[in-house]
Design a protein around this motif. Structure first.
Motif, PDB file in Angstrom:
ATOM      1  N   PHE A 243     -12.801 -17.409 -65.711  1.00 30.95           N
ATOM      2  CA  PHE A 243     -12.054 -18.071 -64.645  1.00 30.95           C
ATOM      3  C   PHE A 243     -12.992 -18.995 -63.873  1.00 30.95           C
ATOM      4  CE2 PHE A 243      -9.079 -14.796 -65.591  1.00 30.95           C
ATOM      5  CZ  PHE A 243      -7.857 -15.156 -65.037  1.00 30.95           C
ATOM      6  N   ALA A 244     -12.461 -20.119 -63.444  1.00 33.94           N
ATOM      7  CA  ALA A 244     -13.247 -21.076 -62.670  1.00 33.94           C
ATOM      8  C   ALA A 244     -13.175 -20.796 -61.179  1.00 33.94           C
ATOM      9  CB  ALA A 244     -12.765 -22.493 -62.955  1.00 33.94           C
ATOM     10  N   MET A 245     -12.409 -19.789 -60.781  1.00 34.48           N
ATOM     11  CA  MET A 245     -12.208 -19.478 -59.373  1.00 34.48           C
ATOM     12  C   MET A 245     -12.341 -17.972 -59.159  1.00 34.48           C
ATOM     13  SD  MET A 245      -9.198 -19.466 -61.182  1.00 34.48           S
ATOM     14  CE  MET A 245      -8.783 -21.186 -61.203  1.00 34.48           C
ATOM     15  N   PRO A 246     -12.576 -17.529 -57.910  1.00 32.44           N
ATOM     16  CA  PRO A 246     -12.606 -16.088 -57.633  1.00 32.44           C
ATOM     17  C   PRO A 246     -11.301 -15.414 -58.044  1.00 32.44           C
ATOM     18  CG  PRO A 246     -13.462 -17.321 -55.767  1.00 32.44           C
ATOM     19  CD  PRO A 246     -12.868 -18.333 -56.711  1.00 32.44           C
ATOM     20  N   VAL A 247     -11.422 -14.157 -58.469  1.00 36.41           N
ATOM     21  CA  VAL A 247     -10.274 -13.400 -58.952  1.00 36.41           C
ATOM     22  C   VAL A 247     -10.178 -12.083 -58.180  1.00 36.41           C
ATOM     23  CG1 VAL A 247      -9.289 -12.162 -60.923  1.00 36.41           C
ATOM     24  CG2 VAL A 247     -10.394 -14.393 -61.269  1.00 36.41           C
TER      25      VAL A 247
ATOM     26  N   LYS B 234     -15.284 -11.505 -58.328  1.00 37.52           N
ATOM     27  CA  LYS B 234     -14.066 -10.793 -58.693  1.00 37.52           C
ATOM     28  C   LYS B 234     -14.048  -9.446 -58.003  1.00 37.52           C
ATOM     29  CE  LYS B 234     -15.740  -8.687 -63.031  1.00 37.52           C
ATOM     30  NZ  LYS B 234     -15.448  -8.494 -64.473  1.00 37.52           N
ATOM     31  N   ARG B 235     -12.828  -8.965 -57.743  1.00 36.14           N
ATOM     32  CA  ARG B 235     -12.665  -7.663 -57.093  1.00 36.14           C
ATOM     33  C   ARG B 235     -11.399  -6.998 -57.600  1.00 36.14           C
ATOM     34  NH1 ARG B 235     -12.285  -5.861 -51.417  1.00 36.14           N
ATOM     35  NH2 ARG B 235     -11.643  -7.909 -50.751  1.00 36.14           N
ATOM     36  N   PHE B 236     -11.511  -5.711 -57.911  1.00 36.35           N
ATOM     37  CA  PHE B 236     -10.374  -4.897 -58.340  1.00 36.35           C
ATOM     38  C   PHE B 236     -10.041  -3.959 -57.195  1.00 36.35           C
ATOM     39  CE2 PHE B 236      -8.156  -1.476 -60.509  1.00 36.35           C
ATOM     40  CZ  PHE B 236      -7.391  -2.156 -61.456  1.00 36.35           C
ATOM     41  N   ILE B 237      -8.779  -3.996 -56.725  1.00 35.79           N
ATOM     42  CA  ILE B 237      -8.394  -3.268 -55.519  1.00 35.79           C
ATOM     43  C   ILE B 237      -7.280  -2.281 -55.847  1.00 35.79           C
ATOM     44  CG2 ILE B 237      -7.531  -3.505 -53.160  1.00 35.79           C
ATOM     45  CD1 ILE B 237      -8.572  -6.424 -53.249  1.00 35.79           C
TER      46      ILE B 237
ATOM     47  N   TYR C 188      -8.988  -5.232 -68.673  1.00 36.26           N
ATOM     48  CA  TYR C 188      -8.977  -6.699 -68.659  1.00 36.26           C
ATOM     49  C   TYR C 188      -9.896  -7.222 -67.561  1.00 36.26           C
ATOM     50  CZ  TYR C 188      -6.999 -11.393 -67.821  1.00 36.26           C
ATOM     51  OH  TYR C 188      -6.819 -12.744 -67.619  1.00 36.26           O
ATOM     52  N   PHE C 189      -9.776  -6.658 -66.364  1.00 40.56           N
ATOM     53  CA  PHE C 189     -10.609  -7.083 -65.246  1.00 40.56           C
ATOM     54  C   PHE C 189     -12.089  -6.941 -65.580  1.00 40.56           C
ATOM     55  CE2 PHE C 189     -13.144  -5.862 -61.564  1.00 40.56           C
ATOM     56  CZ  PHE C 189     -12.919  -6.914 -60.692  1.00 40.56           C
ATOM     57  N   ASP C 190     -12.473  -5.837 -66.183  1.00 40.73           N
ATOM     58  CA  ASP C 190     -13.884  -5.597 -66.495  1.00 40.73           C
ATOM     59  C   ASP C 190     -14.448  -6.652 -67.444  1.00 40.73           C
ATOM     60  OD1 ASP C 190     -13.929  -3.393 -64.857  1.00 40.73           O
ATOM     61  OD2 ASP C 190     -13.659  -1.940 -66.478  1.00 40.73           O
ATOM     62  N   GLU C 191     -13.599  -7.260 -68.249  1.00 39.51           N
ATOM     63  CA  GLU C 191     -14.048  -8.267 -69.206  1.00 39.51           C
ATOM     64  C   GLU C 191     -14.114  -9.666 -68.605  1.00 39.51           C
ATOM     65  OE1 GLU C 191     -11.656  -8.105 -72.769  1.00 39.51           O
ATOM     66  OE2 GLU C 191     -11.503  -5.927 -72.632  1.00 39.51           O
ATOM     67  N   LEU C 192     -13.469  -9.863 -67.457  1.00 35.23           N
ATOM     68  CA  LEU C 192     -13.379 -11.203 -66.880  1.00 35.23           C
ATOM     69  C   LEU C 192     -14.732 -11.698 -66.373  1.00 35.23           C
ATOM     70  CD1 LEU C 192     -10.079 -11.030 -64.794  1.00 35.23           C
ATOM     71  CD2 LEU C 192     -10.402 -11.843 -67.134  1.00 35.23           C
ATOM     72  N   ILE C 193     -14.933 -12.997 -66.510  1.00 36.38           N
ATOM     73  CA  ILE C 193     -16.091 -13.687 -65.951  1.00 36.38           C
ATOM     74  C   ILE C 193     -15.556 -14.662 -64.906  1.00 36.38           C
ATOM     75  CG2 ILE C 193     -18.058 -15.177 -66.455  1.00 36.38           C
ATOM     76  CD1 ILE C 193     -17.799 -14.166 -69.402  1.00 36.38           C
TER      77      ILE C 193
END
Length: 358
Positions: free
Chosen positions: A294-298, A326-329, A317-322
């Protein structure tokens, strides 16, 4: 077919995310040469009307108390479940610090009523992605912004990721809730988890239904509805509900004609989602095919009791993202549909982003 999915329990309350403090009918900017709406900081803006998007007239609302505030574009779920009728109850206060933009997607709500698809016209993710990017471009130009915050939930989260990947320069950040990652993986995990809960509860009726449809892939369009009714039953046991009245149609939407259009668009959109033979838009969703950068914060917000888009799939999926960040809530006592915990968490993320948006 108009009440087909409603009869299956698929009139989801998943109208997820935002705004309006009442509907007013301003001249659509597309018909005034797309003049900037923000003449000076501190100017309020409230527009509701049809704008030509993707060659058809689509319903759009813009609501904010200060047009200098950051812009949030909400991508509704369903498909076929616009947030616009419920915006005042759900997000009436958000317009103080944000300018909130929503649109009823092609085939949904007021867009369905105004630009009814032909009987043989099918919805595609590609077409809806193009529409969404055009909406983002329109909103940014109308409000004098370079980029907007992109927010989507459930079906809207999958569509929003397609938009973010298609036109990353348009978006300051992506905020996803109940992230739909891969239709087949999500529903396989949903079926397995719900089956285990039914077994633990000795729920003979639910067990019989779940075993009859089996795990996906499915070719019967009713299978999703069977599973969804049962997931709602079990989510209700472990999550906090939405307040009574949240999903009552607001002013400007509380008419028999609009209710009929909403139901018809819901049925049309959802049938296109699942497909008559398991060949709709949904079964084709696999966000990993779009890439993981991703080119932007997630930000991904995930109900811990969500049985439709389960944590096991969205977290992987989140763990694989660049992404730049990034934050998982995780959201306690929250299922797939909106509740106060979900709405409050979304707002906190937006507040966090507010100081970073030019």
């Amino acid at each position: 077919m108009q009440r087909f999915f409603r009869s299956m329990g698929l009139a989801p309350l998943f109208a997820a995310l935002l705004m309006l403090a009442g509907v007013t009918h301003a001249a659509p900017a597309a018909e005034t040469g797309l003049l900037p709406a923000c003449a000076a900081p501190g100017q309020a803006i409230r527009e509701a009307g049809y704008v030509t998007i993707g060659g058809i007239r689509q319903w759009m609302t813009i609501d904010g108390q200060d047009c200098a505030n950051p812009v949030v574009l909400i991508v509704h779920g369903g498909p076929g479940n616009p947030n616009t009728p419920f915006a005042k109850q759900l997000f009436g206060d958000w317009s103080r610090h944000f300018t909130v933009v929503q649109w009823d997607q092609r085939g949904a709500g007021k867009t369905y009523a105004e630009s009814k698809p032909a009987e043989d016209e099918t919805l595609t993710i590609d077409r809806l992605t193009d529409d969404g990017v055009e909406v983002a471009r329109y909103a940014a130009r109308r409000l004098g912004k370079q980029r907007v915050i992109l927010m989507g939930g459930s079906w809207g989260s999958a569509l929003a990721v397609h938009m973010a990947m298609r036109a990353p320069e348009r978006f300051q950040a992506y905020v996803g809730t109940a992230q739909l990652v891969n239709y087949q993986l999500d529903l396989a995990a949903s079926h397995a988890r719900t089956l285990s809960l039914a077994e633990a509860a000795n729920d003979a009726d639910s067990l019989a239904k779940l075993r009859k449809i089996g795990p996906p892939p499915w070719t019967d369009p009713r299978a999703f509805g069977v599973l969804r009714r049962i997931t709602r039953k079990y989510e209700a046991l472990s999550s906090d509900p939405a307040p009574k009245g949240w999903f009552t149609f607001g002013p400007g939407y509380d008419t028999p004609a609009y209710e009929a259009a909403y139901e018809a668009g819901e049925d049309y959109s959802f049938l296109n989602f699942v497909g008559l033979k398991g060949d709709g838009m949904g079964p084709r969703i696999d966000l990993r095919r779009l890439g993981l950068r991703f080119a932007m914060p997630v930000y991904l917000l995930q109900g811990e009791e969500d049985l439709v888009t389960p944590t096991v799939v969205s977290r992987a999926y989140f763990d694989e993202l660049i992404a730049p960040s990034k934050r998982f809530i995780p959201l306690a006592r929250t299922g797939h549909d909106p509740n106060p915990t979900m709405i409050d968490a979304q707002y906190r993320v937006l507040e966090e982003l507010r100081g970073t948006v030019p």
